[in-house]
Design an enzyme around this catalytic site. Structure first.
Site, PDB file in Angstrom:
ATOM      1  N   ILE A 298     -45.668 -20.604 -30.173  1.00 33.89           N
ATOM      2  CA  ILE A 298     -45.252 -19.824 -31.327  1.00 33.89           C
ATOM      3  C   ILE A 298     -46.375 -18.842 -31.624  1.00 33.89           C
ATOM      4  O   ILE A 298     -47.546 -19.099 -31.303  1.00 33.89           O
ATOM      5  CB  ILE A 298     -44.919 -20.703 -32.552  1.00 33.89           C
ATOM      6  CG1 ILE A 298     -46.062 -21.660 -32.906  1.00 33.89           C
ATOM      7  CG2 ILE A 298     -43.642 -21.466 -32.328  1.00 33.89           C
ATOM      8  CD1 ILE A 298     -45.766 -22.524 -34.133  1.00 33.89           C
ATOM      9  N   ASP A 299     -46.022 -17.702 -32.194  1.00 37.59           N
ATOM     10  CA  ASP A 299     -46.988 -16.631 -32.395  1.00 37.59           C
ATOM     11  C   ASP A 299     -48.157 -17.078 -33.272  1.00 37.59           C
ATOM     12  O   ASP A 299     -48.024 -18.004 -34.081  1.00 37.59           O
ATOM     13  CB  ASP A 299     -46.312 -15.422 -33.042  1.00 37.59           C
ATOM     14  CG  ASP A 299     -45.220 -14.819 -32.175  1.00 37.59           C
ATOM     15  OD1 ASP A 299     -45.305 -14.974 -30.936  1.00 37.59           O
ATOM     16  OD2 ASP A 299     -44.291 -14.214 -32.734  1.00 37.59           O
ATOM     17  N   LYS A 300     -49.266 -16.379 -33.137  1.00 33.63           N
ATOM     18  CA  LYS A 300     -50.477 -16.692 -33.905  1.00 33.63           C
ATOM     19  C   LYS A 300     -50.178 -16.817 -35.395  1.00 33.63           C
ATOM     20  O   LYS A 300     -50.590 -17.777 -36.044  1.00 33.63           O
ATOM     21  CB  LYS A 300     -51.530 -15.610 -33.667  1.00 33.63           C
ATOM     22  CG  LYS A 300     -52.799 -15.776 -34.505  1.00 33.63           C
ATOM     23  CD  LYS A 300     -53.766 -14.627 -34.288  1.00 33.63           C
ATOM     24  CE  LYS A 300     -54.993 -14.764 -35.186  1.00 33.63           C
ATOM     25  NZ  LYS A 300     -55.929 -13.618 -35.024  1.00 33.63           N
TER      26      LYS A 300
END
Length: 344
Positions: free
Chosen positions: A143-145
């Site tokens: 999942i994105d930062k």
């Protein structure tokens, strides 16, 4: 380097190709994934009837005796770091983490440390077995930062392969909570004209497109209808905000899992996520509809308002059905509260 020998006999009616026969017949307890077997083949670590064979397309016969020399797992070049983790579940084969916003999953040139993998190497220590021949956690999805929420990571090669198969088959249950501009409602005539967007029963918006890396901005994904990779997102309104409604808390679930999928799909539908610096923009909300506090909260929200709230899958070793939920984090809860309460 120390090696372990894995020996077995090819069963009846084997696949014609050696690589497929190995994957089908290798003992489960050896915990060798298809990717790992392919690498061992290429390295000349596989013998068939005493002869080294490295061609994955080589023919194999029933009753053939196979010997695989598996090197002891190497230490990862990535260093362990004592970073606190919110562990939701853990056993010998996998670990489920509630990742905070701001944490990168895997080291990269711009973020060589401080990542989830660094933290897992410290947390798991000697309980990690060799994933792909190296003592490291097996990342099967990301999942994105700046997205918070649930992530499952493999601690063994067998678990890594089993989880990867489920993600590839799109059988993993993944639900996200997001706060978006506007309200994705079937009664909005604008949405009827957006290619790739339609509505299913229950006022569920379905977005079906292809996604690929943007031609000029390599950090972005772009919506396509030819080429790229097939992507499907469904969206349900949980709570509209404002009078009239100008934003909404929505639930999104993935049929596929592409890079930035929810963010780019919501932007394509005209409902970019609040706080998203890449796709959401900083749309102006009407103060009369949402109030000054709501305006300020949306304007200052520092990240995309996106949280991986539910994760469900079959345990790759035990076969047990697992389902986890993570509450919306404090920053998103404060945003939702500000949007819900009109104070002027």
């Amino acid at each position: 380097m120390a090696e372990a020998l894995v020996t077995f006999v090819i069963a009846e009616n084997p696949p014609k190709r050696l690589d497929k026969a190995l994957s089908l017949n290798v003992p489960v307890e050896a915990a060798l994934s298809r990717t790992r077997l392919a690498k061992l083949l290429a390295e000349g670590a596989v013998k068939v009837n005493g002869v080294v064979v490295s061609d994955p397309k080589a023919k194999i016969a029933e009753g053939a005796e196979v010997e695989i020399a598996v090197p002891q797992a190497e230490e990862s070049h990535i260093g362990p770091e004592d970073i606190p983790l919110d562990v939701i579940w853990e056993d010998d084969d996998l670990i489920v983490i509630n990742k905070p916003a701001g944490m990168v999953v895997h080291p990269a040139p711009g973020t060589p440390n401080g990542t989830l993998v660094n933290a897992l190497l410290h947390h798991c220590g000697d309980t990690l077995s060799g994933v792909g021949g190296m003592k490291r956690p097996g990342i099967v999805h990301r999942i994105d930062k700046e997205t918070s929420g649930l992530l499952v990571v493999a601690k063994s090669d067998a678990a890594h392969q089993g989880l990867a198969d489920q993600f590839a088959a799109h059988t993993v249950e993944r639900y996200y909570r997001a706060v978006c501009y506007g309200v994705p409602d079937a009664n909005d005539p604008r949405l009827r004209g957006v290619k790739g967007v339609n509505f299913e029963s229950g006022n569920i918006m379905k977005i079906t497109t292809h996604l690929a890396r943007h031609k000029t901005d390599r950090q972005r994904q772009a919506v396509l209808f030819e080429g790229g990779r097939h992507a499907v997102t469904r969206v349900r309104i949980v709570e509209p905000f404002g009078t009239p409604a100008v934003a909404a808390l929505v639930e999104c679930w993935l049929e596929t899992g592409r890079t930035h999928q929810i963010r780019v799909h919501m932007a394509h539908a005209g409902h970019g996520l609040i706080g998203d610096p890449v796709y959401g923009g900083r749309r102006k909300l009407a103060e009369k509809a949402i109030g000054a506090n709501g305006i300020a909260a949306a304007k200052s929200f520092p990240r995309q308002a996106l949280h991986a709230a539910v994760l469900g899958f079959e345990h790759p070793i035990s076969g047990e059905t697992l389902r986890f939920e993570a509450a919306i984090p404090e920053d998103m809860a404060a945003l939702i509260n500000a949007l819900s309460v009109k104070t002027g």
